[in-house]
Design an enzyme around this catalytic site. Structure first.
Site, PDB file in Angstrom:
ATOM      1  N   CYS A  77       1.110  -1.462  -0.274  1.00 23.07           N
ATOM      2  CA  CYS A  77       0.186   0.187  -0.149  1.00 23.07           C
ATOM      3  C   CYS A  77       0.687   1.293  -0.164  1.00 23.07           C
ATOM      4  O   CYS A  77       1.443   1.614   0.646  1.00 23.07           O
ATOM      5  CB  CYS A  77      -1.396   0.028   1.460  1.00 23.07           C
ATOM      6  N   CYS A 187      -0.138   3.717  -6.633  1.00 24.28           N
ATOM      7  CA  CYS A 187      -1.508   3.167  -5.656  1.00 24.28           C
ATOM      8  C   CYS A 187      -1.783   1.923  -6.219  1.00 24.28           C
ATOM      9  O   CYS A 187      -1.874   1.536  -7.719  1.00 24.28           O
ATOM     10  CB  CYS A 187      -2.356   3.685  -5.890  1.00 24.28           C
TER      11      CYS A 187
HETATM   12  N1  DGL Z   1      -4.252   0.575  -2.535  1.00 24.21           N
HETATM   13  C1  DGL Z   1      -3.371   1.686  -1.620  1.00 24.21           C
HETATM   14  C2  DGL Z   1      -2.690   2.806  -1.743  1.00 24.21           C
HETATM   15  O1  DGL Z   1      -1.388   2.294  -2.414  1.00 24.21           O
HETATM   16  C3  DGL Z   1      -4.554   2.797  -0.241  1.00 24.21           C
HETATM   17  C4  DGL Z   1      -6.163   3.306  -1.805  1.00 24.21           C
HETATM   18  C5  DGL Z   1      -6.593   3.969  -0.588  1.00 24.21           C
HETATM   19  O2  DGL Z   1      -7.578   3.085   0.357  1.00 24.21           O
HETATM   20  O3  DGL Z   1      -7.025   5.039  -0.798  1.00 24.21           O
HETATM   21  O4  DGL Z   1      -2.344   3.695  -1.895  1.00 24.21           O
END
Ligand code: DGL
Length: 269
Positions: A77, A187
């Site tokens: 993440c 993301c």
């Molecule tokens: N998928 C996550 C990231 O890489 C977080 C996305 C979210 O829940 O806002 O930042």
């Protein structure tokens, strides 16, 4: 030396299905490993949460992984890597792999001067990609852009909805005003949108950092003598809400064979 840790699982966590883009790449190059995955769907989107909230959620998840004797935890993440990694990195006994810090050196070596980053609000506001890349290359110009709707498009599995396509196209057009030579999908949810993005720009324009992240995880575990030795393998999935929805949204990217187990923490709000 083979230790009891070798056959312990590698753990992944993210706010929902996004981290599957990383798990997918890791599984391709480490097909014999055991994996556990926690999707904190109750608290999605992480990109709109405060540092305190992210610390609280991840502390619960880390403790769960500690109980499961995981040999490494993959912060699949970008948001938690950007916002809380520095604060938690020395707090736990396990090996922690943060995506942003692990891929920035490779990004800094790209033979380009202008790099775009699509990411969540929290990642962009933290300035983590800019900071990490500047440690290795001060000359690269990095343009961060927050895409507020993209995580929801993926989690709701509404990729073929014309409004989703319009939103993604407009965000891409805005980024293109900076004239980037490459754009990082900063993301883990965003690689799910590649089919839309590539309707408006060539595939070579986009970088999914999960690729080099997976290589780094493999080589570090190998260096530490932590790769698995047993033949039998398993995968376990947990979510904090709506297991069916997770399984459906995951479908286009990863085969989650059984419905994930629902697991919430008593102090989760
Ligand atoms: N998928 C996550 C990231 O890489 C977080 C996305 C979210 O829940 O806002 O930042």
């Amino acid at each position: 030396m083979i230790t009891s840790k070798n056959n312990s699982p590698i753990a992944f966590f993210d706010s929902g299905v996004g981290g599957l883009t990383v798990l997918n790449k890791v599984k391709k190059i480490l097909p014999n490993e055991n994996f556990v995955y926690y999707g904190d769907t109750l608290h999605m989107p992480y990109g709109e949460k405060t540092k305190e909230q992210l610390l609280e959620y991840s502390d619960n998840i880390f403790k769960l992984f500690e109980e499961m004797n995981c040999k490494a935890i993959v912060m699949a993440c970008n948001t938690t890597s950007s916002v809380i990694y520095e604060e938690v990195k020395d707090k736990y006994s396990f090996k922690l792999f943060p995506i942003v810090q692990s891929v920035s050196e490779i990004l800094s070596q790209l033979p380009i001067n202008r790099l775009g980053i699509f990411a969540t609000r929290a990642t962009i506001e933290s300035g983590a990609y800019q900071r990490e890349i500047a440690k290795y290359n001060k000359n690269m110009q990095v343009f961060g852009q927050h895409c507020p709707d993209w995580v929801h498009i993926v989690e709701k599995n509404s990729l073929s909805d014309p409004q989703s396509i319009k939103t993604v196209r407009e965000d891409l057009e805005k980024m293109m005003l900076n004239n980037p030579e490459k754009i990082v999908l900063g993301c883990t949810h965003y690689p799910f949108l590649l089919d839309i993005l590539t309707q408006f720009a060539p595939r070579e324009m986009f970088i999914d950092p999960a690729e080099s992240f997976a290589q780094k995880i493999k080589s570090d575990l190998d260096k530490d003598g932590l790769l698995k030795t047993e033949v039998e393998r398993y995968e376990r999935f947990f979510v904090s809400s709506n297991p069916q929805m997770f399984q459906q949204s995951a479908e286009m990217f990863y085969e989650v064979k059984e419905t994930p187990e629902l697991l919430t923490f008593l102090n989760a709000v």
